[in-house]
Design a protein around this motif. Structure first.
Motif, PDB file in Angstrom:
ATOM      1  N   TRP A   1      -8.004  62.684-125.357  1.00 26.00           N
ATOM      2  CA  TRP A   1      -8.910  63.549-126.109  1.00 26.00           C
ATOM      3  C   TRP A   1      -8.387  63.779-127.518  1.00 26.00           C
ATOM      4  O   TRP A   1      -9.149  63.780-128.483  1.00 26.00           O
ATOM      5  CB  TRP A   1      -9.076  64.859-125.359  1.00 26.00           C
ATOM      6  N   ARG A   2      -7.088  63.985-127.669  1.00 26.82           N
ATOM      7  CA  ARG A   2      -6.505  64.161-129.001  1.00 26.82           C
ATOM      8  C   ARG A   2      -6.703  62.913-129.847  1.00 26.82           C
ATOM      9  O   ARG A   2      -6.963  62.989-131.043  1.00 26.82           O
ATOM     10  CB  ARG A   2      -5.017  64.498-128.880  1.00 26.82           C
ATOM     11  N   GLU A   3      -6.606  61.759-129.212  1.00 34.60           N
ATOM     12  CA  GLU A   3      -6.799  60.494-129.930  1.00 34.60           C
ATOM     13  C   GLU A   3      -8.229  60.380-130.462  1.00 34.60           C
ATOM     14  O   GLU A   3      -8.461  59.980-131.595  1.00 34.60           O
ATOM     15  CB  GLU A   3      -6.487  59.318-128.996  1.00 34.60           C
ATOM     16  N   GLN A   4      -9.194  60.767-129.627  1.00 39.32           N
ATOM     17  CA  GLN A   4     -10.584  60.679-130.047  1.00 39.32           C
ATOM     18  C   GLN A   4     -10.908  61.671-131.166  1.00 39.32           C
ATOM     19  O   GLN A   4     -11.769  61.426-131.998  1.00 39.32           O
ATOM     20  CB  GLN A   4     -11.512  60.910-128.857  1.00 39.32           C
ATOM     21  N   ARG A   5     -10.219  62.810-131.168  1.00 41.27           N
ATOM     22  CA  ARG A   5     -10.475  63.822-132.191  1.00 41.27           C
ATOM     23  C   ARG A   5      -9.776  63.509-133.505  1.00 41.27           C
ATOM     24  O   ARG A   5     -10.085  64.119-134.525  1.00 41.27           O
ATOM     25  CB  ARG A   5      -9.996  65.198-131.698  1.00 41.27           C
ATOM     26  N   ALA A   6      -8.843  62.580-133.493  1.00 41.73           N
ATOM     27  CA  ALA A   6      -8.052  62.293-134.694  1.00 41.73           C
ATOM     28  C   ALA A   6      -8.932  61.713-135.800  1.00 41.73           C
ATOM     29  O   ALA A   6      -9.893  60.981-135.547  1.00 41.73           O
ATOM     30  CB  ALA A   6      -6.927  61.323-134.367  1.00 41.73           C
TER      31      ALA A   6
END
Length: 606
Positions: free
Chosen positions: A179-184
């Motif tokens: 999820w953090r990767e997608q929000r980056a």
């Protein structure tokens, strides 16, 4: 379609209708084009207002009887202003986000349901109802419009509902690495590639980012910029080709692919890709004059003995750049006659240059006689093979008419005369990168007392030029007096050098054959290609590129060095010119002595 809808409303209304269009940022050379476009479609019952201060803007609104909210992109601020001024109006809802916002604002204001149109036909009927029924319009205005309505719209209710809902959505998500990767952001994803120490390492890290985010355009664009820093042109080529293969219908990958191919020097391939990408664009996106339907567009057919018209397209700089093709179509393709349709500010200059058999202003396109073909200038290189290393000799192809006379430049006799343009039109999509932060960036140049500088700046930046002219004895603001493109061309013809960012003045000076130093952003327009400091299109233009790492200060330092060298060469040339008569006189005395010594004098002389 909004303009066409207004025209229909005017035709069908039972009472005369006068439209007032308040166009933001429409000034200078842009304003007449906007005004003419609106009048041509809507009709003569139109007043198009220039960009003006808020007080005058609200005064115009207050004098109107109702408002029509534009579609499909809406006008949130316009609703606030018009309702505050006491007007009732009509909006259209639809698929665009801003249309939904307009619909929501109308509902919150309590406007009747019929004022929120779902189709163009409903929109016309609602507008006609407000126009034709004065009593209903005035009753709605008294009940629903005015400052009190805006107070209700903005300051009533619970805005914290949005925050509560967003927090709920956030809490539903698991805080996982995926999820953090997608929000980056794209910059965060590409941070490892940004820190690479070698070209190979940068390429590897960019490829890894693209594998993880194959459909993120911001990642693809950022990776392309990083690869360009390392001059990995082939890798950029592969990147955009793969981006188009993954999303063949997406606009941005196709756009950047053809721009890259053209900038790489593969002209015909790039322009054919461009032609395929823009073939479905409506004509109003490319020109202000509707192309003809009585004769076909040129798509590479033999032109021997044929008549063709090059159609007006995009900005003034574009049209100056492509004027060269009038001669090329005759000499290379065998066209019997080439007409150029251009924007009005260029007509006199184009006609005086003699490159085309005829020159017609776009606003007079209806007067054009029938030709065999017409063509958008950007489409010509798609059908006409050209080699970047062997372009036809064409410069200079702009000429100032003799009857126009020389421009009366102020300043000192004998000083090096340098023109300056430091800022482009603010609404240009790349203006933030191409324009200098301010005229003061060039102050190191202005310190040279041997040089007189002349600002050719129009529009944005004109005030800065005026301040510099008031403060510096060797700086003159002539942009304020150069009212036409012909005036600017006359001024440029009298200069020794032009220093400019990438605006129409760069093309004007280049086409006149004037020595020009062009300041370019790191990622420049396709015309200037990659990693070269000369222009195959304009032999007298020298390119000064903003580094991918660094700032404009480095560019100005290089400019200053070249200017110092030019000043020194000029002084050396003058010194040599002053010495030449003395040497000639000395040689003359030495050569005469032997002849006098060889004379035989008569003996009868005293």
């Amino acid at each position: 379609r909004f303009f066409e809808t207004c025209a229909e409303i005017a035709r069908r209304a039972k009472v005369p209708v006068q439209f007032h269009f308040l166009v933001g940022q429409a000034s200078g050379l842009v304003f007449p084009q906007v005004r003419n476009l609106v009048r041509r479609i809507v009709g003569d019952s139109v007043v198009v207002h220039k960009h003006q201060n808020y007080h005058n803007y609200m005064r115009v609104i207050a004098e109107c009887d109702l408002f029509l909210n534009p579609f499909p992109f809406g006008n949130t601020n316009g609703i606030v202003d018009t309702v505050w001024a006491g007007l009732i109006g009509v909006c259209k809802t639809g698929r665009e986000v801003h249309e939904h916002i307009d619909e929501g604002m109308f509902r919150r204001l309590g406007f009747p349901e019929w004022t929120i149109a779902r189709t163009r036909e409903d929109y016309v009927e609602a507008a006609l109802r407000l126009i034709d029924d004065r009593s209903e319009r005035e009753a709605l205005t008294a009940k629903l419009a005015g400052p009190q309505a805006i107070e209700k719209l903005i300051f009533k209710g619970r805005p914290e509902i949005l925050g509560e809902r967003m927090l709920g959505l956030w809490n539903e998500k698991l805080d996982t690495a995926a999820w953090r990767e997608q929000r980056a952001s794209g910059a965060e994803i590409l941070a490892p590639a940004e820190q690479a120490r070698t070209a190979e390492d940068c390429l590897r890290r960019c490829q890894d980012a693209l594998r993880r985010h194959p459909l993120r355009f911001d990642v693809a664009h950022g990776a392309a910029m990083l690869l360009m820093k390392w001059h990995l042109i082939d890798a950029v080529d592969t990147l955009w080709q793969q981006a188009v293969e993954r999303q063949p219908e997406a606009r941005e990958p196709r756009l950047y692919r053809f721009l890259h191919v053209i900038a790489s020097g593969r002209l015909q391939e790039g322009f054919q890709l461009r032609l395929a990408a823009v073939k479905d664009w409506p004509w109003r996106r490319r020109t202000t004059a509707q192309p003809p339907s009585a004769y076909p567009a040129w798509t590479g057919q033999p032109l021997a003995g044929k008549r063709i018209v090059i159609w007006s397209e995009f900005g003034l700089g574009d049209e100056i750049f492509f004027l060269r093709f009038a001669r090329i179509l005759r000499e290379r393709a065998g066209a019997a006659s080439v007409t150029v349709l251009c924007q009005t500010p260029l007509k006199t200059l184009f006609a005086a240059s003699g490159e085309a058999n005829a020159v017609v202003a776009a606003e007079d396109s209806a007067t054009l006689p029938e030709h065999d073909y017409w063509v958008y200038p950007h489409d010509i290189p798609a059908w006409l093979p050209l080699s970047l290393d062997a372009l036809p000799t064409s410069v200079p192809y702009l000429r100032v008419p003799q009857e126009a006379g020389r421009y009366a430049l102020p300043g000192r006799y004998g000083a090096l005369k340098v023109g300056i343009v430091f800022r482009g039109e603010p609404n240009h999509e790349n203006d933030r990168s191409r324009s200098l932060p301010g005229l003061s960036m060039l102050d190191p140049l202005f310190g040279h007392a041997e040089v007189d500088f002349y600002s050719l700046q129009k529009g944005s930046g004109a005030q800065e030029a005026a301040v510099h002219a008031a403060q510096r004895s060797n700086f003159y603001d002539i942009g304020v007096t150069a009212e036409t493109m012909l005036d600017t061309a006359r001024a440029v013809a009298c200069l020794d050098l032009v220093i400019t960012v990438d605006t129409s003045v760069a093309h004007l000076a280049g086409a006149l054959g004037k020595p020009t130093w062009l300041l370019l952003p790191a990622y420049a327009d396709w015309r200037w290609h990659y990693a070269r400091d000369d222009s195959p299109w304009y032999p007298t233009v020298m390119l000064f590129r903003h580094p991918f790492r660094g700032g404009w200060g480095e560019v100005v330092t290089r400019l200053n060095g070249h200017l110092l060298a030019r000043i020194a060469a000029r002084e050396a040339g003058r010194a040599a010119a002053r010495e030449a008569p003395r040497e000639s006189a000395t040689r003359g005395k030495g050569a005469g002595a032997p002849r006098r010594a060889g004379l035989t004098l008569p003996s009868s002389l005293p």
